[in-house]
Write an enzyme that holds these catalytic residues in place. Structure first.
Site, PDB file in Angstrom:
ATOM      1  N   GLU A   1      -4.679  -8.785  -0.482  1.00 45.85           N
ATOM      2  CA  GLU A   1      -5.564  -8.482   0.506  1.00 45.85           C
ATOM      3  C   GLU A   1      -6.978  -8.380   0.100  1.00 45.85           C
ATOM      4  OE1 GLU A   1      -4.314  -5.242   3.265  1.00 45.85           O
ATOM      5  OE2 GLU A   1      -2.345  -5.812   3.041  1.00 45.85           O
TER       6      GLU A   1
ATOM      7  N   GLU B   1       0.729  -1.329   0.095  1.00 45.96           N
ATOM      8  CA  GLU B   1       0.142   0.039   0.069  1.00 45.96           C
ATOM      9  C   GLU B   1       0.829   1.235  -0.100  1.00 45.96           C
ATOM     10  OE1 GLU B   1      -3.287  -0.348   2.682  1.00 45.96           O
ATOM     11  OE2 GLU B   1      -4.173  -1.756   1.529  1.00 45.96           O
TER      12      GLU B   1
HETATM   13  O1  AHR Z   1      -5.278  -6.245   6.557  1.00 53.00           O
HETATM   14  C1  AHR Z   1      -5.322  -5.083   7.450  1.00 53.00           C
HETATM   15  C2  AHR Z   1      -4.346  -3.890   6.721  1.00 53.00           C
HETATM   16  O2  AHR Z   1      -5.192  -3.281   5.440  1.00 53.00           O
HETATM   17  C3  AHR Z   1      -3.180  -4.069   6.271  1.00 53.00           C
HETATM   18  O3  AHR Z   1      -2.107  -3.887   6.799  1.00 53.00           O
HETATM   19  C4  AHR Z   1      -3.033  -2.987   5.049  1.00 53.00           C
HETATM   20  O4  AHR Z   1      -2.331  -3.513   4.077  1.00 53.00           O
HETATM   21  C5  AHR Z   1      -4.345  -2.779   4.798  1.00 53.00           C
HETATM   22  O5  AHR Z   1      -4.783  -1.289   4.701  1.00 53.00           O
END
Ligand code: AHR
Length: 505
Positions: A316, A193
């Site tokens: 994710e 991110e």
């Molecule tokens: O999964 C929780 C968080 O969500 C992670 O650390 C981040 O990459 C995303 O914003």
């Protein structure tokens, strides 16, 4: 004739059976060619809340039954779903993590503040050795996210060398720390991110940094690296476009993050207390919603990489609800209901359709955080409804996706948030695949809360008998497993599947 068997999975939430809908599905085995990458069933373990400490790791001195510090109940549960790949150490945590703090004698390891997640003090007792040994025990590929936010190219280079080189200064240090042979590490993430917690960068700047950092991720003694660039969030198509232009074939994979929550402004919605509108909106967001997003990112990738070298990694995804009342703020601990199970099934059915471009996905997260597989409390563990979907779907890994066409009634889903799109989604989501041994898997998810559904599947040229049929269902969309009642939601044999006319069921 090869043994051909049908595994039917239905996720039925309906109970009053006020009416019965019908759905027809046609399989097209003649067009089946794309393998469902097993990495689509990937997991994500971050130093966040009790994901690592308490969830996976209790330490060898713990009274909780463990093997070398890893809790036995969780190990077994993860073995049973054949975890193919695990991403670590973050997430946002990765861009503040200094790997050298997590090696060597535990008593000498420095502490740090986990700034992203509740300011908890991290003692670094779970580090590189503990993670890579866990992957070896589970037989899964490690996916290590490098610190590009606050780390340096040198730190990155040394970490790769420490993990994978046979000789040299980093290998010597590793050997001093008890590990003679290098580990096999394939997946390397370069930042996480980077548009947000990973450094708040613009994609133009990130692309240059990616090129710089990834240069020093060397391949030692035949260990081939698969380098992954930090990708877009949801609808940021510009990020994908510039990354494809500026990084191109220097990356093997480009990530994408896509979470399902009711709103990002204020309350994300309760994990266990929601109404029907919220339920349907959630299902549409993770089904037709994610499909729309995948299509757009993939179209951009197709344009710049028509030969399909660079894969899309949804590293994710999952539901993100308000933290459980009474839990530690910033630890993202949430319960997991039949709604989450439905999200998992609908999302996986969708990922199967795009497996040609999707190289991996990692549900967030493996234990005690967001849409997890297991919840733990002291020596207790419960398997979540989402876990059971992963278990029921394991046979799809490495099977060939069978394209299908579904005619199902639809529902309209609206979010009370201003500007949120209204979505129309089918009640029944499906996917099918054919395994190496000829077994055909059919995965069905019926999101309808009020009506049962008679699904007729035209199997085309597929003939055979039903070997196994499993159903996950419960009386209420909010049903979930707790430490007191761990078996409220659990799979059962399904007896309602039949084969007629040789190939219709
Ligand atoms: O999964 C929780 C968080 O969500 C992670 O650390 C981040 O990459 C995303 O914003």
């Amino acid at each position: 004739m090869k043994r051909t068997t049908i595994l039917s999975l239905a996720l039925l939430l309906s109970m009053p059976m006020m009416a019965q809908r019908t759905t027809s599905i046609s399989l097209n085995p003649a067009e089946a060619k794309d393998k469902i990458n097993k990495e689509i069933y990937g997991q994500f373990a971050e130093h966040l809340g009790t994901c690592i400490y308490g969830g996976l790791w209790v330490g060898p001195e713990s009274s909780i039954p463990n093997t070398n510090g890893y809790r036995n109940d969780v190990l077994q549960a993860l073995k049973d779903i054949k975890v193919p790949v695990m991403r670590w150490p973050g997430g946002c945590f990765a861009d503040e993590y200094h790997w050298m703090d997590g090696i060597g004698p535990k008593e000498n390891r420095p502490r740090m503040v986990n700034n992203n997640w509740g300011g908890t003090v991290e003692d670094n007792s779970f580090g590189t050795h503990e993670f890579l040994n866990l992957c070896e025990m589970l037989g899964c590929e490690p996916y290590v996210s490098m610190n590009m936010g606050s780390g340096s190219p040198e730190e990155t280079a040394k970490w790769v060398e420490y993990m994978t080189a046979k000789d040299g200064p980093m290998a010597k240090l590793r050997k001093q720390n008890g590990r003679e042979e290098p580990w096999k590490v394939k997946y390397i993430g370069v930042g996480n991110e980077s548009w947000g917690c990973g450094g708040n960068m613009r994609i133009e700047y990130y692309s240059d940094l990616y090129r710089r950092y990834s240069t020093y991720c060397r391949e030692f003694n035949g260990n081939r690296l698969y380098k992954i660039a930090s990708g877009a969030s949801d609808y940021d198509y510009n990020w994908t476009e510039v990354a494809m232009k500026q990084i191109g074939n220097r990356m093997n994979g480009l990530s994408l993050h896509y979470y399902t929550c009711y709103t990002w402004n204020g309350s994300k919605g309760s994990a266990t207390n929601f109404n029907k509108d919220q339920y349907y909106w959630t299902i549409a967001k993770c089904g037709v919603g994610i499909e729309e997003v995948l299509k757009k990112h993939i179209a951009i990738m197709d344009e710049y990489d028509p030969r399909n070298h660079v894969k899309l990694l949804v590293d994710e995804w999952g539901t993100w609800w308000d933290e459980e009342p009474g839990s530690v703020r910033g630890h993202l601990y949430q319960q997991n209901t039949m709604r989450d199970a439905m999200v998992a099934a609908v999302s996986l059915n969708t990922f199967h359709q795009y497996t040609k471009r999707i190289g991996m996905t990692n549900i967030a997260q493996i234990a005690n955080v967001l849409q997890s597989m297991v919840l733990t409390k002291g020596d207790k563990m419960v398997l979540t409804p989402t876990y059971y979907v992963f278990k029921m779907y394991t046979d799809n890994m490495e099977a060939i996706n069978i394209p299908l066409y579904t005619i199902s009634d639809t529902f309209k889903a609206e979010n009370e948030q201003k500007g949120s799109p209204e979505r129309v989604a089918p009640y029944v989501s499906a996917s099918a695949s054919k395994a190496k041994d000829g077994t055909v898997n059919i995965n069905l998810a019926n999101a309808d809360l009020d009506n049962s559904n008679k699904v007729t599947i035209d199997l085309a040229t597929i003939k055979g008998k039903i070997q196994k049929a499993t159903i996950l269902t419960s009386k209420d969309m909010k049903d979930h497993n707790t430490f007191e009642k761990p078996n409220v939601v659990a799979p059962a044999n399904f007896k309602g599947a039949t084969i007629k006319d040789g190939n219709k069921k």
